[in-house]
Design a protein around this motif. Structure first.
Motif, PDB file in Angstrom:
ATOM      1  N   GLU A 137       0.828  -1.209   0.000  1.00  0.00           N
ATOM      2  CA  GLU A 137       0.000   0.000   0.000  1.00  0.00           C
ATOM      3  C   GLU A 137       0.859   1.254   0.000  1.00  0.00           C
ATOM      4  N   VAL A 138       1.883   1.263   0.843  1.00  0.00           N
ATOM      5  CA  VAL A 138       2.740   2.445   0.960  1.00  0.00           C
ATOM      6  C   VAL A 138       3.512   2.682  -0.328  1.00  0.00           C
ATOM      7  N   GLN A 139       4.113   1.638  -0.892  1.00  0.00           N
ATOM      8  CA  GLN A 139       4.885   1.798  -2.123  1.00  0.00           C
ATOM      9  C   GLN A 139       4.001   2.318  -3.255  1.00  0.00           C
ATOM     10  N   ALA A 140       2.752   1.860  -3.306  1.00  0.00           N
ATOM     11  CA  ALA A 140       1.831   2.322  -4.347  1.00  0.00           C
ATOM     12  C   ALA A 140       1.541   3.812  -4.208  1.00  0.00           C
ATOM     13  N   VAL A 141       1.491   4.306  -2.975  1.00  0.00           N
ATOM     14  CA  VAL A 141       1.180   5.722  -2.757  1.00  0.00           C
ATOM     15  C   VAL A 141       2.392   6.613  -3.003  1.00  0.00           C
ATOM     16  N   VAL A 142       3.572   6.204  -2.518  1.00  0.00           N
ATOM     17  CA  VAL A 142       4.743   7.074  -2.663  1.00  0.00           C
ATOM     18  C   VAL A 142       5.338   7.038  -4.062  1.00  0.00           C
ATOM     19  N   GLY A 143       5.023   5.994  -4.841  1.00  0.00           N
ATOM     20  CA  GLY A 143       5.516   5.921  -6.206  1.00  0.00           C
ATOM     21  C   GLY A 143       6.983   5.542  -6.263  1.00  0.00           C
ATOM     22  N   ASP A 144       7.587   5.733  -7.437  1.00  0.00           N
ATOM     23  CA  ASP A 144       8.944   5.231  -7.636  1.00  0.00           C
ATOM     24  C   ASP A 144      10.034   6.260  -7.359  1.00  0.00           C
ATOM     25  N   GLN A 145       9.671   7.428  -6.816  1.00  0.00           N
ATOM     26  CA  GLN A 145      10.692   8.395  -6.414  1.00  0.00           C
ATOM     27  C   GLN A 145      11.414   7.904  -5.154  1.00  0.00           C
TER      28      GLN A 145
ATOM     29  N   ALA B 203      -6.243  -0.809  -5.699  1.00  0.00           N
ATOM     30  CA  ALA B 203      -6.053   0.546  -6.231  1.00  0.00           C
ATOM     31  C   ALA B 203      -7.148   1.487  -5.738  1.00  0.00           C
ATOM     32  N   GLU B 204      -8.387   1.002  -5.712  1.00  0.00           N
ATOM     33  CA  GLU B 204      -9.499   1.834  -5.247  1.00  0.00           C
ATOM     34  C   GLU B 204      -9.359   2.141  -3.756  1.00  0.00           C
ATOM     35  N   LYS B 205      -9.043   1.112  -2.966  1.00  0.00           N
ATOM     36  CA  LYS B 205      -8.868   1.321  -1.531  1.00  0.00           C
ATOM     37  C   LYS B 205      -7.728   2.299  -1.271  1.00  0.00           C
ATOM     38  N   ASN B 206      -6.646   2.181  -2.043  1.00  0.00           N
ATOM     39  CA  ASN B 206      -5.473   3.025  -1.821  1.00  0.00           C
ATOM     40  C   ASN B 206      -5.731   4.497  -2.097  1.00  0.00           C
ATOM     41  N   THR B 207      -6.818   4.821  -2.777  1.00  0.00           N
ATOM     42  CA  THR B 207      -7.106   6.243  -3.015  1.00  0.00           C
ATOM     43  C   THR B 207      -7.856   6.871  -1.850  1.00  0.00           C
ATOM     44  N   ILE B 208      -8.464   6.054  -0.967  1.00  0.00           N
ATOM     45  CA  ILE B 208      -9.286   6.621   0.108  1.00  0.00           C
ATOM     46  C   ILE B 208      -8.930   6.125   1.502  1.00  0.00           C
ATOM     47  N   SER B 209      -8.004   5.187   1.632  1.00  0.00           N
ATOM     48  CA  SER B 209      -7.754   4.579   2.941  1.00  0.00           C
ATOM     49  C   SER B 209      -7.032   5.528   3.887  1.00  0.00           C
ATOM     50  N   HIS B 210      -7.162   5.249   5.160  1.00  0.00           N
ATOM     51  CA  HIS B 210      -6.472   5.989   6.214  1.00  0.00           C
ATOM     52  C   HIS B 210      -4.967   5.976   5.998  1.00  0.00           C
ATOM     53  N   ARG B 211      -4.430   4.824   5.629  1.00  0.00           N
ATOM     54  CA  ARG B 211      -2.984   4.722   5.397  1.00  0.00           C
ATOM     55  C   ARG B 211      -2.589   5.550   4.178  1.00  0.00           C
ATOM     56  N   ALA B 212      -3.413   5.507   3.131  1.00  0.00           N
ATOM     57  CA  ALA B 212      -3.105   6.290   1.934  1.00  0.00           C
ATOM     58  C   ALA B 212      -3.080   7.783   2.251  1.00  0.00           C
ATOM     59  N   ILE B 213      -4.000   8.240   3.084  1.00  0.00           N
ATOM     60  CA  ILE B 213      -4.051   9.658   3.458  1.00  0.00           C
ATOM     61  C   ILE B 213      -2.795  10.039   4.236  1.00  0.00           C
ATOM     62  N   ALA B 214      -2.428   9.218   5.222  1.00  0.00           N
ATOM     63  CA  ALA B 214      -1.222   9.506   6.010  1.00  0.00           C
ATOM     64  C   ALA B 214       0.035   9.421   5.154  1.00  0.00           C
ATOM     65  N   VAL B 215       0.104   8.419   4.280  1.00  0.00           N
ATOM     66  CA  VAL B 215       1.280   8.252   3.429  1.00  0.00           C
ATOM     67  C   VAL B 215       1.384   9.393   2.415  1.00  0.00           C
ATOM     68  N   ALA B 216       0.242   9.871   1.913  1.00  0.00           N
ATOM     69  CA  ALA B 216       0.277  11.009   0.990  1.00  0.00           C
ATOM     70  C   ALA B 216       0.871  12.231   1.686  1.00  0.00           C
ATOM     71  N   LYS B 217       0.519  12.434   2.959  1.00  0.00           N
ATOM     72  CA  LYS B 217       1.105  13.544   3.729  1.00  0.00           C
ATOM     73  C   LYS B 217       2.599  13.330   3.920  1.00  0.00           C
ATOM     74  N   LEU B 218       2.982  12.088   4.221  1.00  0.00           N
ATOM     75  CA  LEU B 218       4.397  11.747   4.358  1.00  0.00           C
ATOM     76  C   LEU B 218       5.142  12.007   3.045  1.00  0.00           C
ATOM     77  N   ALA B 219       4.579  11.521   1.931  1.00  0.00           N
ATOM     78  CA  ALA B 219       5.235  11.681   0.625  1.00  0.00           C
ATOM     79  C   ALA B 219       5.384  13.153   0.255  1.00  0.00           C
ATOM     80  N   GLU B 220       4.362  13.949   0.516  1.00  0.00           N
ATOM     81  CA  GLU B 220       4.424  15.383   0.226  1.00  0.00           C
ATOM     82  C   GLU B 220       5.531  16.040   1.048  1.00  0.00           C
ATOM     83  N   PHE B 221       5.625  15.665   2.309  1.00  0.00           N
ATOM     84  CA  PHE B 221       6.685  16.189   3.167  1.00  0.00           C
ATOM     85  C   PHE B 221       8.056  15.789   2.623  1.00  0.00           C
ATOM     86  N   LEU B 222       8.216  14.525   2.248  1.00  0.00           N
ATOM     87  CA  LEU B 222       9.510  14.046   1.744  1.00  0.00           C
ATOM     88  C   LEU B 222       9.899  14.766   0.458  1.00  0.00           C
ATOM     89  N   LYS B 223       8.923  14.981  -0.424  1.00  0.00           N
ATOM     90  CA  LYS B 223       9.221  15.639  -1.702  1.00  0.00           C
ATOM     91  C   LYS B 223       9.672  17.084  -1.504  1.00  0.00           C
TER      92      LYS B 223
END
Length: 192
Positions: A16-24, A169-189
């Motif tokens: 789930e996390v790798q799918a959200v953060v992508g290949d960067q 893929a559908e779950k990863n767009t709305i899940s609690h982990r996806a939301i937190a990981v998106a915030k993490l990824a934005e911070f890292l970027k």
């Protein structure tokens, strides 16, 4: 490519996390850094557990890393199972955990619940937290074969299907982990 260690042995979480953060970012597993330790998780909040895990990993192995703690909070049960979600029945058998949750809820009409994830990121001596929540409700029976944990019971608000009935893929767009990981990824970027 930036490498970070994810303090988990849960391959579902890793995917789930790798799918959200992508290949960067390349997310390393505990096995890839040679960590076979049983990482402590004795806090009574999601924040405490996430921090304990990331601090342990950083202090012992020296890697920039992140750890999460996640769980299901059911309002009618005083936010149980909460930090005990993975071992609610006293074991890590999710079928027993689900059975106990359904038994405790019984026929209650108030079935509001939320999934919460808290991520602790350790980069050097600094620690940062990111949280994600998704509101929904608990069904009266299991529905769906996908996902893991309490996914067969949890229907997020605005949807008619449980997490277990959704594609990854559908779950990863709305899940609690996806939301937190998106915030993490934005911070890292913006930091790296």
């Amino acid at each position: 490519m930036i490498e970070l260690v994810f303090a988990t042995n849960n391959l579902h979480k890793l995917e789930e996390v790798q799918a959200v953060v992508g290949d960067q970012f390349r997310i390393l597993t505990l096995a890839e850094i040679g960590c076979t330790d049983e990482i402590p998780e004795t806090g009574n909040t999601f924040e405490a557990n996430a921090s304990q895990k990331s601090s342990y990993l950083y202090d012992k192995y020296g890697y920039d890393c992140f750890a999460d703690d996640s769980g299901l909070e059911v309002l009618a049960l005083g936010n149980e199972p909460g930090v005990y979600s993975a071992r609610y029945s006293g074991t890590r058998d999710m079928q027993k955990n689900i059975d106990l949750l359904l038994q405790r809820l019984g026929n209650q009409s108030d079935r509001r619940a939320r999934f919460r994830t808290v991520i602790s990121l350790r980069v050097g001596k600094a620690e940062h937290f990111f949280e994600g929540t998704v509101e929904g409700s608990i069904g009266f029976e299991r529905r769906g074969d996908g996902g893991f944990g309490y996914d067969p019971l949890f229907t997020p608000h605005g949807h008619s299907r449980t997490f277990a009935q959704m594609s990854a893929a559908e779950k990863n767009t709305i899940s609690h982990r996806a939301i937190a990981v998106a915030k993490l990824a934005e911070f890292l970027k913006t930091t790296y």
